[in-house]
Design an enzyme around this catalytic site. Structure first.
Site, mmCIF file in Angstrom:
data_model
loop_
_atom_site.group_PDB
_atom_site.id
_atom_site.type_symbol
_atom_site.label_atom_id
_atom_site.label_comp_id
_atom_site.label_asym_id
_atom_site.label_seq_id
_atom_site.Cartn_x
_atom_site.Cartn_y
_atom_site.Cartn_z
ATOM 1 N N GLY A 104 28.585 44.919 28.006
ATOM 2 C CA GLY A 104 29.989 44.920 27.604
ATOM 3 C C GLY A 104 30.136 44.819 26.091
ATOM 4 O O GLY A 104 29.136 44.870 25.368
ATOM 5 N N SER A 107 27.995 42.131 24.216
ATOM 6 C CA SER A 107 26.562 42.457 24.146
ATOM 7 C C SER A 107 26.316 43.550 23.109
ATOM 8 O O SER A 107 25.319 43.523 22.376
ATOM 9 C CB SER A 107 26.067 42.972 25.491
ATOM 10 O OG SER A 107 26.376 42.064 26.505
ATOM 11 N N SER A 150 30.107 47.627 32.789
ATOM 12 C CA SER A 150 31.037 46.537 33.124
ATOM 13 C C SER A 150 31.963 47.009 34.231
ATOM 14 O O SER A 150 32.454 48.135 34.170
ATOM 15 C CB SER A 150 31.870 46.162 31.898
ATOM 16 O OG SER A 150 32.946 45.335 32.284
ATOM 17 N N ILE A 151 32.229 46.147 35.198
ATOM 18 C CA ILE A 151 33.164 46.567 36.247
ATOM 19 C C ILE A 151 34.596 46.600 35.722
ATOM 20 O O ILE A 151 35.473 47.169 36.352
ATOM 21 C CB ILE A 151 33.107 45.652 37.493
ATOM 22 C CG1 ILE A 151 33.569 44.224 37.163
ATOM 23 C CG2 ILE A 151 31.730 45.647 38.110
ATOM 24 C CD1 ILE A 151 33.883 43.399 38.407
ATOM 25 N N ASP A 152 34.844 45.976 34.567
ATOM 26 C CA ASP A 152 36.235 45.764 34.134
ATOM 27 C C ASP A 152 36.917 47.026 33.596
ATOM 28 O O ASP A 152 38.136 47.080 33.546
ATOM 29 C CB ASP A 152 36.286 44.676 33.053
ATOM 30 C CG ASP A 152 35.744 43.347 33.564
ATOM 31 O OD1 ASP A 152 35.767 43.126 34.778
ATOM 32 O OD2 ASP A 152 35.281 42.546 32.730
ATOM 33 N N ARG A 196 38.753 40.450 34.248
ATOM 34 C CA ARG A 196 38.950 39.638 33.043
ATOM 35 C C ARG A 196 40.348 39.858 32.467
ATOM 36 O O ARG A 196 41.312 39.585 33.164
ATOM 37 C CB ARG A 196 37.871 39.962 32.004
ATOM 38 C CG ARG A 196 37.390 38.732 31.251
ATOM 39 C CD ARG A 196 36.301 39.096 30.289
ATOM 40 N NE ARG A 196 35.024 39.239 30.934
ATOM 41 C CZ ARG A 196 34.115 38.276 31.050
ATOM 42 N NH1 ARG A 196 34.371 37.089 30.566
ATOM 43 N NH2 ARG A 196 32.962 38.484 31.642
ATOM 44 N N ARG A 278 47.993 34.311 53.418
ATOM 45 C CA ARG A 278 46.612 33.926 53.116
ATOM 46 C C ARG A 278 46.208 34.512 51.762
ATOM 47 O O ARG A 278 46.684 35.590 51.387
ATOM 48 C CB ARG A 278 45.641 34.476 54.174
ATOM 49 C CG ARG A 278 45.852 33.934 55.564
ATOM 50 C CD ARG A 278 45.430 32.464 55.658
ATOM 51 N NE ARG A 278 45.494 31.978 57.029
ATOM 52 C CZ ARG A 278 46.586 31.459 57.604
ATOM 53 N NH1 ARG A 278 47.714 31.364 56.925
ATOM 54 N NH2 ARG A 278 46.552 31.012 58.851
ATOM 55 N N VAL A 285 31.712 39.729 45.117
ATOM 56 C CA VAL A 285 31.438 40.842 46.023
ATOM 57 C C VAL A 285 31.802 42.164 45.313
ATOM 58 O O VAL A 285 31.181 43.211 45.526
ATOM 59 C CB VAL A 285 32.263 40.586 47.309
ATOM 60 C CG1 VAL A 285 33.414 41.492 47.474
ATOM 61 C CG2 VAL A 285 31.393 40.593 48.519
#
Ligand code: F6P
Length: 366
Positions: A104, A107, A150-152, A196, A278, A285
């Site tokens: 990311g 880094s 990065s998943i973001d 994030r 809920r 995950v």
């Protein structure tokens, strides 16, 4: 360069393995030695077994695996000058003067600082007698290319970061599953999604699953959002909907900058509407599991391009970031991307944007 090193850093993301594989295979194809640096910058500082010379066979069987097979870690030592000096020495011992860093923006910024200090670090190593002048003279520059893993999907310079597509698939799959149980019990679900400070995953997942409401950091809702949301959910029930889903990005905030939490939404739905509600916090995950076809393809293309740049650019070229924009592989100066990412984040925080800023590739971009 005679040898190229590749490392993964920061939060893992599906697609890091195909990227590492592509870097190693492309380097070997061009007759360049390739080293996998294990456990991110920590491995660079520690040296020894952490830095392993790779052959084609070492990259077999990792393409489809989630996470990063070469590990990732947060390294305090690399933040110190001493740590970076050790890293430079470990690289020179193997003739590595070119790096592909997959991570990311934090880094990649760290890598750029390392690159900027390279000559000074070498001089210190020569003075300390840890490296001969000949070796230092043979590697006067550190070549650096960054890929965003990065998943973001929160970085400028690429429309898609490696791992975002896979995470989105994971979220959509989970939300589809939630719908069936929600519908059976006529319940409401509040789904908290990672990202994030970026609402990409929350927004795209909402579109892909027809969620009833979504809250993202880039667009704090109007002050009466709670009433609006309750009105919409109630209206859905009145036309016979058997379930309601509200998606909240983990970084969602109201206009005063207060976090909007899943628990707050659950309470609203229960207290105001009497909804049996809920919360599902999808958590890590979203980061795990096998990369999607798109992430495999993206990472492979970018990994190949990274090595091609290291081989053809002038060694003094500033660090570059390779990304995908408009379906094309593009190269941009790394620090410009980092600065633009931060500038956009500042503007979002200051609410200094309007409809002209588009939500594209994860964050508002101009
Ligand atoms: O940056 C990737 C990410 O998964 C974010 O979406 C999330 O906020 C964070 O990392 C979680 O970090 P950690 O794995 O340290 O809990």
């Amino acid at each position: 360069p005679s040898s190229i090193g590749v490392l993964t850093s920061g939060g893992d993301a599906a697609g890091m393995n195909p990227a590492v594989r592509a870097v190693i295979r492309t380097a070997l194809h061009h007759g360049i030695d390739a080293y996998a640096i294990h456990e991110g910058y920590q491995g660079l500082v520690e040296g020894g077994e952490f830095i392993r010379r790779m052959e084609i066979a070492d990259t077999d069987g990792i393409l489809h695996k989630g996470g990063t097979a070469i590990g990732t870690a947060r390294s305090q030592k690399f933040r110190t000058r001493e740590g970076r000096r050790a890293a430079a020495r470990n690289m020179l011992e193997r003739g590595i003067d070119a790096l592909v860093v997959i991570g990311g923006d934090g880094s990649l910024t760290g890598a750029n600082m390392f690159r900027a200090e390279w000559a000074e670090l070498l001089a210190e190593l020569v003075d300390a007698g840890e490296v001969t002048r000949d070796v230092a003279d043979a590697h006067p520059f550190l070549r650096l290319v960054g890929l965003v893993g990065s998943i973001d999907n929160d970085m400028s310079g690429t429309d898609m970061t490696i791992g975002a597509d896979t995470a989105l698939h994971r979220i959509v799959e989970a939300m589809d599953a939630l719908r069936s149980t929600a519908s059976s019990h006529q319940r409401s679900f509040v789904v908290e999604v990672m990202g994030r400070h970026c609402g990409y995953l929350a927004l795209m997942a909402s579109l892909a699953t027809a969620a009833n409401w979504v809250l993202i950091p880039e667009q704090p809702p109007a002050d009466d959002w709670a009433e609006q949301m309750c009105r919409d959910i109630r209206a859905g029930r009145l036309i016979g909907r058997r379930q309601s889903v509200v998606v909240v990005a983990e970084g969602a905030e109201d206009r005063e900058g207060n976090p909007i939490t899943a628990e707050q939404i659950r309470k609203l739905l229960e207290d105001e509407l009497g909804e049996d509600t809920r919360i599902t916090t999808l958590g890590h995950v979203q980061r795990g599991g096998s990369p999607s076809a798109f992430d495999r393809y993206l990472a492979t293309q970018l990994g190949c391009a990274a090595v091609e740049r290291l081989l053809t650019d002038d060694p003094q070229t500033p660090a570059q970031l390779i990304g995908l924009r408009g379906n094309r592989v593009v190269t941009s100066p790394l620090m410009e991307c980092v600065e633009q990412t931060r500038a956009v984040a500042e503007r979002i925080k200051a609410r200094d944007y309007d409809g002209a800023m588009l939500l594209r590739g994860g964050s508002f971009r101009q």
